[in-house]
Write a protein that holds these residues in place. Sequence first.
Motif, PDB file in Angstrom:
ATOM      1  N   TRP A   5      -3.907   5.256  29.716  1.00 40.61           N
ATOM      2  CA  TRP A   5      -4.893   4.432  30.422  1.00 40.61           C
ATOM      3  C   TRP A   5      -4.879   2.995  29.876  1.00 40.61           C
ATOM      4  O   TRP A   5      -4.926   2.034  30.655  1.00 40.61           O
ATOM      5  CB  TRP A   5      -6.295   5.026  30.239  1.00 40.61           C
ATOM      6  CG  TRP A   5      -7.387   4.065  30.628  1.00 40.61           C
ATOM      7  CD1 TRP A   5      -7.891   3.851  31.864  1.00 40.61           C
ATOM      8  CD2 TRP A   5      -8.065   3.146  29.749  1.00 40.61           C
ATOM      9  NE1 TRP A   5      -8.848   2.864  31.836  1.00 40.61           N
ATOM     10  CE2 TRP A   5      -8.978   2.411  30.553  1.00 40.61           C
ATOM     11  CE3 TRP A   5      -7.994   2.867  28.391  1.00 40.61           C
ATOM     12  CZ2 TRP A   5      -9.810   1.427  30.019  1.00 40.61           C
ATOM     13  CZ3 TRP A   5      -8.825   1.895  27.858  1.00 40.61           C
ATOM     14  CH2 TRP A   5      -9.728   1.187  28.658  1.00 40.61           C
ATOM     15  N   GLU A   6      -4.820   2.856  28.557  1.00 43.26           N
ATOM     16  CA  GLU A   6      -4.874   1.548  27.916  1.00 43.26           C
ATOM     17  C   GLU A   6      -3.745   0.650  28.402  1.00 43.26           C
ATOM     18  O   GLU A   6      -3.960  -0.530  28.735  1.00 43.26           O
ATOM     19  CB  GLU A   6      -4.788   1.727  26.402  1.00 43.26           C
ATOM     20  CG  GLU A   6      -5.073   0.472  25.598  1.00 43.26           C
ATOM     21  CD  GLU A   6      -5.085   0.780  24.120  1.00 43.26           C
ATOM     22  OE1 GLU A   6      -5.932   0.231  23.407  1.00 43.26           O
ATOM     23  OE2 GLU A   6      -4.229   1.577  23.665  1.00 43.26           O
ATOM     24  N   GLU A   7      -2.536   1.220  28.482  1.00 44.07           N
ATOM     25  CA  GLU A   7      -1.390   0.426  28.937  1.00 44.07           C
ATOM     26  C   GLU A   7      -1.566   0.020  30.394  1.00 44.07           C
ATOM     27  O   GLU A   7      -1.324  -1.136  30.768  1.00 44.07           O
ATOM     28  CB  GLU A   7      -0.093   1.220  28.762  1.00 44.07           C
ATOM     29  CG  GLU A   7       1.150   0.441  29.189  1.00 44.07           C
ATOM     30  CD  GLU A   7       2.440   1.185  28.903  1.00 44.07           C
ATOM     31  OE1 GLU A   7       3.508   0.658  29.265  1.00 44.07           O
ATOM     32  OE2 GLU A   7       2.380   2.291  28.339  1.00 44.07           O
ATOM     33  N   HIS A   8      -1.999   0.957  31.242  1.00 43.31           N
ATOM     34  CA  HIS A   8      -2.185   0.644  32.657  1.00 43.31           C
ATOM     35  C   HIS A   8      -3.327  -0.347  32.861  1.00 43.31           C
ATOM     36  O   HIS A   8      -3.254  -1.217  33.741  1.00 43.31           O
ATOM     37  CB  HIS A   8      -2.466   1.929  33.459  1.00 43.31           C
ATOM     38  CG  HIS A   8      -1.242   2.724  33.780  1.00 43.31           C
ATOM     39  ND1 HIS A   8      -0.564   3.464  32.841  1.00 43.31           N
ATOM     40  CD2 HIS A   8      -0.570   2.890  34.953  1.00 43.31           C
ATOM     41  CE1 HIS A   8       0.471   4.058  33.415  1.00 43.31           C
ATOM     42  NE2 HIS A   8       0.486   3.723  34.700  1.00 43.31           N
ATOM     43  N   PHE A   9      -4.369  -0.234  32.071  1.00 40.61           N
ATOM     44  CA  PHE A   9      -5.493  -1.157  32.189  1.00 40.61           C
ATOM     45  C   PHE A   9      -5.042  -2.585  31.911  1.00 40.61           C
ATOM     46  O   PHE A   9      -5.411  -3.520  32.638  1.00 40.61           O
ATOM     47  CB  PHE A   9      -6.600  -0.759  31.202  1.00 40.61           C
ATOM     48  CG  PHE A   9      -7.845  -1.577  31.318  1.00 40.61           C
ATOM     49  CD1 PHE A   9      -8.832  -1.250  32.244  1.00 40.61           C
ATOM     50  CD2 PHE A   9      -8.053  -2.687  30.505  1.00 40.61           C
ATOM     51  CE1 PHE A   9      -9.999  -2.013  32.350  1.00 40.61           C
ATOM     52  CE2 PHE A   9      -9.206  -3.450  30.604  1.00 40.61           C
ATOM     53  CZ  PHE A   9     -10.180  -3.116  31.536  1.00 40.61           C
ATOM     54  N   GLU A  10      -4.219  -2.746  30.872  1.00 39.40           N
ATOM     55  CA  GLU A  10      -3.728  -4.085  30.536  1.00 39.40           C
ATOM     56  C   GLU A  10      -2.772  -4.607  31.599  1.00 39.40           C
ATOM     57  O   GLU A  10      -2.787  -5.795  31.930  1.00 39.40           O
ATOM     58  CB  GLU A  10      -3.046  -4.061  29.166  1.00 39.40           C
ATOM     59  CG  GLU A  10      -3.987  -3.758  28.009  1.00 39.40           C
ATOM     60  CD  GLU A  10      -5.129  -4.753  27.923  1.00 39.40           C
ATOM     61  OE1 GLU A  10      -4.913  -5.950  28.214  1.00 39.40           O
ATOM     62  OE2 GLU A  10      -6.264  -4.336  27.580  1.00 39.40           O
ATOM     63  N   MET A  11      -1.936  -3.716  32.144  1.00 39.74           N
ATOM     64  CA  MET A  11      -0.997  -4.135  33.188  1.00 39.74           C
ATOM     65  C   MET A  11      -1.733  -4.635  34.428  1.00 39.74           C
ATOM     66  O   MET A  11      -1.384  -5.671  35.010  1.00 39.74           O
ATOM     67  CB  MET A  11      -0.091  -2.950  33.578  1.00 39.74           C
ATOM     68  CG  MET A  11       0.954  -2.580  32.531  1.00 39.74           C
ATOM     69  SD  MET A  11       1.778  -1.012  32.925  1.00 39.74           S
ATOM     70  CE  MET A  11       2.359  -1.317  34.579  1.00 39.74           C
TER      71      MET A  11
END
Length: 397
Positions: A312-318
Amino acid sequence: MPNMFSAGSSAVGYLYQVRYALYLILKKIDLEISIEKLDDVAFESQGTPIELLQLKHHLNQSANLTDGSSDLWKTIRVWSEAIKEREIILPGVMLTLVTTSSAQDNSISSLLRDDIKRDPISACAQLVNYALKSKSDTNKSSYESFLSLGPDQQLALVESIYILDSTEGIVEVEELIKKTLLLSTREKYLVSVYERLEGWWLQKTINHLVSGSQDTINGSEVRTKLQDIIDQFRNESLPIDYLYDDPEESNLTQDNRLFVNQLKLINVSSIRIKKAVRDYYRASKQRSRWVSEELLSIDEIFAYEKRLFEEWEEHFEMVNENPFKLNDEIEFQERGKLLYNGLINQSYPTIRRDCTEPYVLKGSLHILANKKPLRIGWHPFYSERLKIHKEDGEEVV
């Protein structure tokens, strides 16, 4: 004072039929079985009956199968009528009376056991003599049915009867099934496999009875289902138990759970929110059952949630790394939906490699979105909007 009209004994009798039928089909996996079609339980091969079984369960463990026993004579009546109606052709069909009662030595029933003392000719003569002399009103119709057969038919009937007395009761049959399953199941998973197989079997037999018991249940179907259940207990898999379970219908406008409010923040449709509630419900029940059955440890759940969080963290930043163009709520919601749709529609990460049921992933994301303080969210400013500050890791239900 006992209730003389209690249905408890009858209910146990029906459940005994269902459970004993499962035990039998596991022993005769190459045959077809029916319940309440030709008899209490019947085995067929390519549409031809080869064994009919009458099952009698008694809560009183000291019950005796006497010469005048209604269990014995009711069973004889059923089979006598089947012969007259040409529903069965003898010889060629085994007729088995399975009962928790005990046949005393030198009784008629003792002569029809499958042992060295078996003597159907003598048993037939004694049955005829008993039926002619007995004054019992209870068994009168049974005597008449048996005596209405010709001598050759009477003997053919009795020669086909096998009495299995002093059999295990409904509780003990469970242990017999488990012993059979041990041939193909690791002992530490035995109870879990048994519960799932019997649960499936109960639903299968209910459907069978509702349809009028016209079709048989093929033993190969039982074998396939058992293997499917066992496969779910491999090291890289987990059983899926709540695929068709749904929560009670709730009023979404009054549902203030965090994960629901998270979806409302990004203006997800009510239909999709209901699907999210369903996935949350299934995943919560599933994870709880895995833990209670010691199929999954709390540490594994924590490790899985950490992987979900990092995903989730990676997708949120993307999704949010570029500056907002309009800096208004519509854009915030669109980015939130983009993040939510991207994560909810993927198939990774899985809690175990071969456990790929979507509700586990989707529901686990909603479980994370339901924790205080907020672990994950969809709206770019989910934390500020919801203003949740509470003890770490607590899930709101």
